[in-house]
Design a protein around this motif. Structure first.
Motif, PDB file in Angstrom:
ATOM      1  N   ARG A 186       0.827  -1.206   0.000  1.00  0.00           N
ATOM      2  CA  ARG A 186       0.000   0.000   0.000  1.00  0.00           C
ATOM      3  C   ARG A 186       0.860   1.255   0.000  1.00  0.00           C
ATOM      4  O   ARG A 186       0.575   2.212  -0.737  1.00  0.00           O
ATOM      5  N   GLU A 187       1.905   1.259   0.811  1.00  0.00           N
ATOM      6  CA  GLU A 187       2.787   2.421   0.871  1.00  0.00           C
ATOM      7  C   GLU A 187       3.434   2.694  -0.479  1.00  0.00           C
ATOM      8  O   GLU A 187       3.521   3.853  -0.911  1.00  0.00           O
ATOM      9  N   MET A 188       3.876   1.642  -1.149  1.00  0.00           N
ATOM     10  CA  MET A 188       4.534   1.826  -2.436  1.00  0.00           C
ATOM     11  C   MET A 188       3.560   2.310  -3.498  1.00  0.00           C
ATOM     12  O   MET A 188       3.902   3.140  -4.347  1.00  0.00           O
ATOM     13  N   LEU A 189       2.332   1.806  -3.469  1.00  0.00           N
ATOM     14  CA  LEU A 189       1.325   2.281  -4.420  1.00  0.00           C
ATOM     15  C   LEU A 189       0.981   3.737  -4.162  1.00  0.00           C
ATOM     16  O   LEU A 189       0.787   4.520  -5.094  1.00  0.00           O
ATOM     17  N   GLU A 190       0.914   4.118  -2.892  1.00  0.00           N
ATOM     18  CA  GLU A 190       0.630   5.512  -2.553  1.00  0.00           C
ATOM     19  C   GLU A 190       1.760   6.422  -3.022  1.00  0.00           C
ATOM     20  O   GLU A 190       1.525   7.540  -3.483  1.00  0.00           O
ATOM     21  N   MET A 191       3.001   5.953  -2.868  1.00  0.00           N
ATOM     22  CA  MET A 191       4.136   6.724  -3.378  1.00  0.00           C
ATOM     23  C   MET A 191       4.029   6.902  -4.882  1.00  0.00           C
ATOM     24  O   MET A 191       4.299   7.976  -5.420  1.00  0.00           O
ATOM     25  N   GLY A 192       3.621   5.832  -5.574  1.00  0.00           N
ATOM     26  CA  GLY A 192       3.459   5.916  -7.017  1.00  0.00           C
ATOM     27  C   GLY A 192       2.356   6.867  -7.426  1.00  0.00           C
ATOM     28  O   GLY A 192       2.452   7.550  -8.452  1.00  0.00           O
ATOM     29  N   ASP A 193       1.309   6.958  -6.605  1.00  0.00           N
ATOM     30  CA  ASP A 193       0.179   7.819  -6.930  1.00  0.00           C
ATOM     31  C   ASP A 193       0.534   9.300  -6.882  1.00  0.00           C
ATOM     32  O   ASP A 193      -0.153  10.128  -7.501  1.00  0.00           O
ATOM     33  N   VAL A 194       1.580   9.678  -6.131  1.00  0.00           N
ATOM     34  CA  VAL A 194       1.949  11.090  -6.038  1.00  0.00           C
ATOM     35  C   VAL A 194       2.931  11.495  -7.132  1.00  0.00           C
ATOM     36  O   VAL A 194       3.257  12.668  -7.267  1.00  0.00           O
ATOM     37  N   LEU A 195       3.413  10.520  -7.918  1.00  0.00           N
ATOM     38  CA  LEU A 195       4.295  10.845  -9.026  1.00  0.00           C
ATOM     39  C   LEU A 195       3.505  11.514 -10.139  1.00  0.00           C
ATOM     40  O   LEU A 195       2.297  11.303 -10.277  1.00  0.00           O
ATOM     41  N   PRO A 196       4.155  12.357 -10.944  1.00  0.00           N
ATOM     42  CA  PRO A 196       3.439  12.988 -12.049  1.00  0.00           C
ATOM     43  C   PRO A 196       2.944  11.956 -13.043  1.00  0.00           C
ATOM     44  O   PRO A 196       3.618  10.946 -13.278  1.00  0.00           O
ATOM     45  N   PRO A 197       1.765  12.166 -13.624  1.00  0.00           N
ATOM     46  CA  PRO A 197       1.269  11.221 -14.634  1.00  0.00           C
ATOM     47  C   PRO A 197       2.142  11.269 -15.877  1.00  0.00           C
ATOM     48  O   PRO A 197       2.897  12.222 -16.083  1.00  0.00           O
ATOM     49  N   HIS A 198       2.020  10.252 -16.694  1.00  0.00           N
ATOM     50  CA  HIS A 198       2.843  10.242 -17.903  1.00  0.00           C
ATOM     51  C   HIS A 198       2.404  11.363 -18.824  1.00  0.00           C
ATOM     52  O   HIS A 198       1.227  11.749 -18.853  1.00  0.00           O
TER      53      HIS A 198
END
Length: 314
Positions: free
Chosen positions: A33-45
Motif C-alpha cells: 500500500r505504501e509503495m502504491l501511494e508513493m506511485g500515486d503522487v508521481l506525475p502522470p505520464h
C-alpha cells in the motif's frame, strides 16, 4: 561493521529515499500500500510524448507506450519491461511517466507487464506472465506498431532477474526471437545470502540478505538455496547460457547482487554471448534513482545508450 563510509558521498542522500522496512507476510500488505501511494503522487505520464493503451491478456495487464511522430504505418523496435520489487512488491503503472519519456527518447514501443506477485503467485506464475506479455507483443506486433525482429527484454532488480529468466525461456521454447537483454542490478541467484561466504561489503543497505531470503522464499514456495531450484526462476542456476541475446548488466559495488551479477556476466561471455558489464563503486541497490548524483547520471546514460544501440543498430 558498517559500509556507510564506502558509499559515494553524492549517493548518501539516497538512503533517505529507501526507508528501513521489515519484510514478512504480516507487513507485506502495508508495504504494498505504501509503495502504491508513493506511485500515486508521481506525475502522470506526459501524453504528448507517448500514447498509452492498456491491454488485458488473460490474468495480466500489459501497458503499451507508443511514441508520437513518424508515418502511420511506422514500425518501432520494442522493449518488454518488467518492474522490480523482489517479486513481492511493485507495480508496472508506477513507472508510467518514465516509460512514456523513454519511449519518446528512444523512438521505441515499451510494453510493461503487470505480472502477478509472490507469494500469492509463486514460480512459474511470474515468468509465465512475462512470457504471455512477450508473445502478445510478438503476435500483435503489426497492430501495436512493433517491428517483431527488434524486441528486447529488460528490467531492474527482480524485474532484471525475470527478464533474464524470460530470455532463457524464449530461447528454449524457440517461438519469439529476442535481440537484447537489458539487466539493471538483476536478482539472479537464490543462493545469495543463504549459501557460501557472505560478501563483507555488500548488501547492508536497501536490499539486505534478510529481504532477499524473503523474496526468494515467496517466489519459490520453499526456502532458497535448494538444489532443485529452476533456472526459469533463478537464471544463475542455468547450466547452459549459450545462444542467448546480447546482454547489458549494470550493478553497484555495494549491492547485494554484485557477485551474482558479475559471475553471470562472466559466464555469458564464456558462453559466447556479447555482454557489457558496468560496476559502479560506492553504489548500493537502486542507486540510479538518486536524481542528484553524478554516478547515477552516468549509469542512466550508459543504460540508455546500450538500449539505443540495441534497438537501432546501424
Amino acid at each position: 561493521m558498517t559500509t556507510r563510509h564506502l558509499i559515494d558521498p553524492e549517493l548518501l542522500v539516497g538512503l533517505e529515499m529507501f526507508p528501513a522496512r521489515s519484510f514478512s507476510l504480516e507487513t507485506l500488505p502495508m508495504i504494498r500500500r505504501e509503495m502504491l501511494e508513493m506511485g500515486d503522487v508521481l506525475p502522470p505520464h506526459d501524453a504528448s510524448l507517448a500514447a498509452l493503451v492498456v491491454h488485458r491478456i488473460g490474468a495480466i495487464e500489459v501497458r503499451v507506450f507508443t511514441p508520437h511522430g513518424g508515418e502511420e504505418d511506422t514500425l518501432h523496435p520494442a522493449l518488454l519491461h518488467l518492474h522490480g520489487g523482489g517479486y513481492v512488491v511493485g507495480a508496472a503503472r508506477s513507472q508510467d511517466a518514465a516509460h512514456a519519456s523513454l519511449a519518446a527518447e528512444l523512438g521505441c514501443v515499451i510494453a510493461s507487464v503487470e505480472y502477478r506477485l509472490a507469494p500469492e503467485t509463486p514460480h512459474p506464475g511470474p515468468v509465465e506472465d512475462a512470457y504471455a506479455g512477450l508473445k502478445f507483443l510478438f503476435e500483435e506486433a503489426r497492430s501495436l506498431g512493433v517491428d517483431r525482429t527488434r524486441i528486447a527484454v529488460g528490467g531492474e532488480s527482480a524485474g532484471g532477474g525475470l527478464a533474464a529468466a524470460l530470455a532463457l525461456l524464449a530461447r528454449d521454447r524457440d517461438e519469439v526471437p529476442i535481440v537484447f537483454q537489458h539487466l539493471i542490478y538483476p536478482m539472479l541467484d537464490d543462493r545469495t545470502g543463504t549459501l557460501g561466504e557472505p560478501h563483507p561489503f555488500a548488501g547492508e543497505f536497501v536490499w539486505t540478505p534478510e529481504f532477499n531470503r524473503f523474496g526468494w522464499a515467496s517466489l519459490l514456495g520453499h526456502e532458497p538455496g535448494l538444489p532443485t531450484t529452476s533456472p526459469y526462476a533463478a537464471p544463475a542456476r542455468a547450466a547452459d547460457l549459450s545462444r542467448l541475446p546480447p546482454a547489458f548488466i549494470s550493478v553497484g559495488a555495494l549491492d547485494l547482487f554484485i557477485d551474482e551479477d558479475v559471475e553471470y556476466a562472466r559466464r555469458l561471455v564464456r558462453a559466447g554471448v556479447p555482454t557489457e558489464l558496468h560496476v559502479f563503486p560506492g553504489a548500493f541497490h537502486g542507486f540510479d534513482m538518486v536524481p542528484t548524483s553524478r554516478t547515477s547520471a552516468v549509469a542512466r546514460n550508459r543504460s540508455r545508450a546500450a538500449l539505443r544501440r540495441a534497438l537501432h543498430p546501424r
